[in-house]
Design a protein around this motif. Structure first.
Motif, PDB file in Angstrom:
ATOM      1  N   TYR A   7      42.185  51.766  46.125  1.00 18.35           N
ATOM      2  CA  TYR A   7      42.104  50.926  45.197  1.00 18.35           C
ATOM      3  C   TYR A   7      40.711  51.004  44.351  1.00 18.35           C
ATOM      4  N   THR A   8      40.842  50.683  42.901  1.00 19.31           N
ATOM      5  CA  THR A   8      39.673  50.620  42.197  1.00 19.31           C
ATOM      6  C   THR A   8      39.328  49.160  41.867  1.00 19.31           C
ATOM      7  N   ALA A   9      38.118  48.838  41.880  1.00 22.80           N
ATOM      8  CA  ALA A   9      37.590  47.453  41.826  1.00 22.80           C
ATOM      9  C   ALA A   9      36.014  47.346  41.521  1.00 22.80           C
ATOM     10  N   PRO A  10      35.585  46.200  41.068  1.00 19.71           N
ATOM     11  CA  PRO A  10      34.060  46.201  40.828  1.00 19.71           C
ATOM     12  C   PRO A  10      33.118  46.361  42.116  1.00 19.71           C
ATOM     13  N   ASP A  11      32.309  47.114  41.743  1.00 19.87           N
ATOM     14  CA  ASP A  11      30.931  47.094  42.970  1.00 19.87           C
ATOM     15  C   ASP A  11      30.493  45.802  43.173  1.00 19.87           C
ATOM     16  N   ASP A  12      30.692  45.189  44.336  1.00 19.23           N
ATOM     17  CA  ASP A  12      30.237  43.838  44.522  1.00 19.23           C
ATOM     18  C   ASP A  12      28.696  43.550  44.332  1.00 19.23           C
ATOM     19  N   LYS A  13      27.937  44.645  44.580  1.00 17.37           N
ATOM     20  CA  LYS A  13      26.584  44.407  44.112  1.00 17.37           C
ATOM     21  C   LYS A  13      26.306  44.975  42.495  1.00 17.37           C
ATOM     22  N   ASN A  51      38.005  35.031  40.218  1.00 17.91           N
ATOM     23  CA  ASN A  51      37.814  36.153  40.269  1.00 17.91           C
ATOM     24  C   ASN A  51      36.115  35.977  40.380  1.00 17.91           C
ATOM     25  N   PRO A  52      35.702  36.407  41.625  1.00 17.37           N
ATOM     26  CA  PRO A  52      34.200  36.306  41.893  1.00 17.37           C
ATOM     27  C   PRO A  52      33.322  37.452  40.994  1.00 17.37           C
ATOM     28  N   TYR A  53      33.986  38.485  40.906  1.00 19.57           N
ATOM     29  CA  TYR A  53      33.289  39.732  40.290  1.00 19.57           C
ATOM     30  C   TYR A  53      33.108  39.373  38.809  1.00 19.57           C
ATOM     31  N   ASN A  54      33.963  38.819  37.890  1.00 16.97           N
ATOM     32  CA  ASN A  54      33.706  38.347  36.602  1.00 16.97           C
ATOM     33  C   ASN A  54      33.134  36.782  36.482  1.00 16.97           C
ATOM     34  N   ASN A  55      33.072  36.100  37.587  1.00 16.70           N
ATOM     35  CA  ASN A  55      32.881  34.706  37.510  1.00 16.70           C
ATOM     36  C   ASN A  55      33.925  33.942  36.590  1.00 16.70           C
ATOM     37  N   GLU A  56      34.873  34.076  36.783  1.00 15.21           N
ATOM     38  CA  GLU A  56      36.225  33.630  36.020  1.00 15.21           C
ATOM     39  C   GLU A  56      37.102  32.899  36.916  1.00 15.21           C
ATOM     40  N   ILE A  57      37.583  31.722  36.065  1.00 20.54           N
ATOM     41  CA  ILE A  57      38.937  31.101  36.523  1.00 20.54           C
ATOM     42  C   ILE A  57      40.223  31.557  35.594  1.00 20.54           C
ATOM     43  N   VAL A  58      41.221  31.631  36.378  1.00 19.19           N
ATOM     44  CA  VAL A  58      42.517  32.213  35.307  1.00 19.19           C
ATOM     45  C   VAL A  58      43.607  31.204  35.843  1.00 19.19           C
ATOM     46  N   PHE A  59      44.260  30.861  34.732  1.00 23.06           N
ATOM     47  CA  PHE A  59      45.421  29.877  34.773  1.00 23.06           C
ATOM     48  C   PHE A  59      46.435  30.571  34.027  1.00 23.06           C
ATOM     49  N   PRO A  60      47.510  31.297  34.731  1.00 19.30           N
ATOM     50  CA  PRO A  60      48.563  32.024  33.996  1.00 19.30           C
ATOM     51  C   PRO A  60      49.540  30.684  33.329  1.00 19.30           C
ATOM     52  N   ALA A  61      50.333  31.118  32.232  1.00 15.82           N
ATOM     53  CA  ALA A  61      51.150  30.262  31.784  1.00 15.82           C
ATOM     54  C   ALA A  61      52.515  29.548  32.759  1.00 15.82           C
ATOM     55  N   GLN A  90      28.697  33.478  47.639  1.00 20.31           N
ATOM     56  CA  GLN A  90      27.683  34.448  48.053  1.00 20.31           C
ATOM     57  C   GLN A  90      27.595  35.445  46.630  1.00 20.31           C
ATOM     58  N   TYR A  91      28.118  35.140  45.509  1.00 17.29           N
ATOM     59  CA  TYR A  91      28.222  35.861  44.256  1.00 17.29           C
ATOM     60  C   TYR A  91      27.408  34.878  43.300  1.00 17.29           C
ATOM     61  N   ASP A 141      26.549  36.413  37.357  1.00 12.77           N
ATOM     62  CA  ASP A 141      27.031  37.783  37.167  1.00 12.77           C
ATOM     63  C   ASP A 141      28.129  38.260  37.842  1.00 12.77           C
ATOM     64  N   GLY A 142      28.543  37.717  38.780  1.00  5.57           N
ATOM     65  CA  GLY A 142      29.670  38.469  39.599  1.00  5.57           C
ATOM     66  C   GLY A 142      28.922  39.288  40.734  1.00  5.57           C
ATOM     67  N   ASN A 143      27.763  39.415  40.955  1.00  2.06           N
ATOM     68  CA  ASN A 143      27.099  40.087  41.862  1.00  2.06           C
ATOM     69  C   ASN A 143      27.062  39.535  43.321  1.00  2.06           C
ATOM     70  N   LEU A 144      27.351  40.126  44.490  1.00  2.00           N
ATOM     71  CA  LEU A 144      26.889  39.803  45.717  1.00  2.00           C
ATOM     72  C   LEU A 144      25.484  39.850  45.999  1.00  2.00           C
ATOM     73  N   LYS A 145      24.946  38.681  45.940  1.00  2.00           N
ATOM     74  CA  LYS A 145      23.582  38.229  45.819  1.00  2.00           C
ATOM     75  C   LYS A 145      22.945  37.191  46.489  1.00  2.00           C
ATOM     76  N   ASP A 146      22.370  36.753  47.389  1.00  2.00           N
ATOM     77  CA  ASP A 146      21.949  35.540  48.103  1.00  2.00           C
ATOM     78  C   ASP A 146      21.025  35.021  47.085  1.00  2.00           C
ATOM     79  N   TRP A 147      21.541  33.900  46.415  1.00  2.00           N
ATOM     80  CA  TRP A 147      20.867  33.011  45.659  1.00  2.00           C
ATOM     81  C   TRP A 147      20.467  31.748  46.042  1.00  2.00           C
ATOM     82  N   TRP A 148      20.677  31.392  47.684  1.00  2.00           N
ATOM     83  CA  TRP A 148      20.321  30.517  48.103  1.00  2.00           C
ATOM     84  C   TRP A 148      19.085  30.371  49.115  1.00  2.00           C
TER      85      TRP A 148
END
Length: 682
Positions: free
Chosen positions: A164-170, A482-492, A531-532, A535-542
């Motif tokens: 499948y195709t998806a964003p690169d986690d990093k 969706n952690p890649y987009n840092n988004e929350i989504v609520f369908p109708a 862990q994201y 900006d949606g990147n897998l990156k340790d900010w803690w």
């Protein structure tokens, strides 16, 4: 693993019979409701301080029988049925119209008609899948088997490669080609190894199902049974290479980036660069979630007889097509997946199947028709107000945390502020121009959709991420983070009663959709989401110290849920469910605090005989009202990252002092937890 981390944020309660008789709201297609809480389903003989879920739902649970066409009832089941009835009416209407060719109405209407024509489908038997079976039959060795497995992806089929195709986690702005473990038809690896009686019965039924599919193609019973036994043995060998559902929760462990030429060296007999060429994938770099699977596949392809591999592909082709073929194939599919795995007594009406097919296959065409009829603009505005209210509360809660350092708080607040909020439906609809649909070619219609989906994946490789894209259809009764987009989504689909009604009081809305909103927000800070970065990147900010404190507090939660049991002896898997449990606990706490800032939350005025606080908690308890078959419960415990409904209710509440106050919970009550064992994260 899917393109995003899917999250079933909330599941709706039973659509109340009383609400079917509400006066009509002339401004929309939906009935106007005046009753928002079901007192008749309560069991007031239960002390709410011992079990709020049973107090709120006990009588309903005692009196409710699961419909024979369902694996459970209440919750998502009943709301989804109502949702599907709405979609069904749309499909019935458009299928009777004289629609312009290639219009959205023509495509969804004719796909519906083609799937409803079971007479034509039954006459074809398994004729539609014969060309693929012939290709498999022509294979002479494992190298040809690999070539076939790869090349048929372009036809909407494909085997053995979990692409499948998806964003690169990093590097979340860029889409890349992903390859994950695959090759199993049972729900997950442990179904092949567990020795309990239920698992043994499932494996025996699986062999029976495989045997049945082969006999339906004319293979004699003894030969079919031998093929089935060999396939189970082969899949058991494959399963040894698979990670468990709990292991799949670790983003770092499942992030393995390779230059194609380097990964090809690990699986020399597969000739991976040639595989990519056959799949029309043009890239120098890939992400491999679970390399162990491909290394094992490389060995098994050479060591297992080619005849067994061909039988395996034959079965995969028949299994994948069984719901599109004649009635004997559909019945065999239902006997195993419906009855054995999920406890469903009888098949759903054909129109229900077709609604699901069209929503999955042409979801944003059908979705345009759905939102025009059932999602008024003022609902979107009201929802956005709720989201913003909870976001403000979340900000203050992070600022007040006593266990997190200022350095990590700064990053957490930046991530919260960067949230993207999607509500109702996409701003830009997907294009299905390359999909050809006719009234009399159901299998070909589905092939066209599959080819479209594959080509869409190919087009995204090494291209910038389209952040306007949705991963659920507008009519879906669910929500996600969706952690890649840092988004929350609520369908109708989820923004309907009982989750949300613009006329309901705040205790009802905040106890239902408010908790869903908080749940989705908290997923950005659960064991995976944290862990994201913003900006949606897998990156340790803690800071290391804060990460250690987080893990200590989450271990308290894991221990709590490990202690819950279902079916007398099955324990909830606290580690598998930790992300959803964190979101349930955080979502409830955030929604409650936001509710307390409303006029109703500040008052003591009772409605239905309950205080505002009691009404908030009871609203959530009835949202989770659900009764499932034993088989479905067992499946959930093994594979579902969500806890059972009772513990999605009682678990978070037993950690909230406000719940203790609302229902006078004291030491000795079953829901009482000493302060030292209460979960305190977000």
């Amino acid at each position: 693993m899917k393109t995003i981390k899917w999250v079933s944020a909330a599941l709706p309660l039973l659509i109340l019979t009383a609400c079917n008789h509400q006066p009509k709201d002339q401004s929309s297609e939906m009935p106007k409701r005046t009753v928002f809480f079901d007192k008749s389903g309560m069991d007031t003989t239960v002390n709410p301080a011992d079990n709020l879920f049973l107090y709120a739902n006990g009588t309903w649970l005692k009196n409710t029988k699961i419909p024979p066409s369902e694996t459970g009832w209440g919750g998502m089941y009943s709301m989804t049925v109502e949702n599907r009835k709405q979609l069904h009416q749309i499909l019935e209407d458009v299928s009777k119209q004289d629609n312009p060719k290639d219009s959205k109405e023509q495509k969804v209407g004719d796909l519906y008609l083609s799937g409803m024509d079971t007479t034509a489908i039954d006459k074809l038997g398994y004729e539609p899948v014969k060309p693929l079976l012939a290709k498999i039959d022509a294979v002479k060795d494992y190298k040809q088997l690999i070539d076939l497995s790869a090349s048929t992806f372009n036809d909407g089929d494909g085997f053995l490669f979990g692409f499948y195709t998806a964003p690169d986690d990093k590097n979340s702005k860029l889409n890349v080609a992903h390859f994950d473990q695959t090759g199993l038809e049972l729900p997950e690896r442990d179904y092949y190894f567990n020795a309990d009686s239920a698992s043994v019965k499932i494996r025996a039924a699986y062999v029976t199902y495989i045997t049945k599919l082969f006999t339906l193609t004319g293979v004699d019973a003894a030969t079919a049974a031998k093929k089935a036994a060999d396939i189970l043995k082969l899949e058991t060998a494959i399963a040894q290479s698979h990670l468990t559902p709990t292991e799949l929760r670790d983003p770092q462990k499942n992030y393995n980036k390779f230059a194609v030429k380097d990964f090809a060296k690990q699986i020399p007999d597969i000739d991976f660069e040639h595989v990519l060429t056959l799949m029309n994938i043009h890239t120098d770099t890939i992400l491999v979630g679970q390399p162990k699977y491909y290394v094992a596949l490389d060995k098994l392809l050479k060591t297992q007889p080619i005849g067994i591999w061909k039988d395996k592909l034959d079965f995969m082709a028949l299994d994948a097509s069984s719901s599109l073929l004649s009635k004997p194939f559909r019945d065999a599919h239902f006997e195993f997946y419906g009855k054995v795995l999920n406890g469903q007594k009888q098949q759903k009406e054909r129109w229900r199947d077709m609604v699901e097919v069209i929503d999955n296959g042409l979801g944003e065409l059908l979705g345009q028709l759905y939102v025009a009829k059932y999602f008024p603009p003022d609902a979107k505005k009201r929802m956005l107000d709720l989201v913003n209210n909870l976001q403000a509360v979340y900000k203050e809660r992070i600022e007040r945390l006593d266990w997190m350092s200022p350095a990590t708080k700064e990053k957490a607040l930046a991530k919260l502020a960067a949230f993207s909020k999607k509500i109702g439906y996409p701003d830009k609809w997907k294009n299905y121009d390359d999909v050809t649909i006719s009234k009399d070619a159901y299998y070909k219609n589905m092939q066209s959709i599959s080819k479209h989906n594959y080509n869409e994946e190919l087009k995204k490789i090494n291209k910038p991420v389209d952040k306007t894209e949705w991963q659920m259809t507008p009519s879906t009764v669910d929500a996600y983070n969706n952690p890649y987009n840092n988004e929350i989504v609520f369908p109708a689909g989820i923004l309907q009663f009982p989750f949300f009604d613009k006329d309901a009081d705040d205790a009802i809305n905040y106890g239902a959709i408010g908790v869903v909103i908080g749940h989705e927000m908290t997923h950005s800070f659960d064991d995976q989401g944290r862990q994201y970065d913003k900006d949606g990147n897998l990156k340790d900010w803690w800071t290391p110290e804060d990460a250690a404190k987080f893990k200590q507090r989450v271990q308290v939660l894991i221990n709590q849920y490990n202690g819950y049991t279902v079916l007398n002896n099955l324990h909830v898997n606290g580690r598998l469910t930790q992300g959803e449990n964190l979101a349930d606990n955080g979502g409830m706490a955030i929604a409650y605090e936001a509710f307390k800032r409303t006029p109703e939350g500040k008052s003591d005025t009772k409605i239905d005989g309950f205080t505002p606080d009691q009404r908030f908690f009871l609203s959530l308890a009835q949202v989770w009202r659900m009764k499932k078959s034993d088989e479905a419960v067992r499946m959930d415990i093994n594979t579902n990252p969500h806890s059972p409904p009772m513990y999605r209710t009682n678990g978070p509440m037993s950690n909230m002092p406000s719940f203790y106050k609302a229902f006078n919970v004291k030491p000795g009550n079953k829901m009482y937890r000493p302060d030292s064992t209460r979960v305190k994260v977000w």
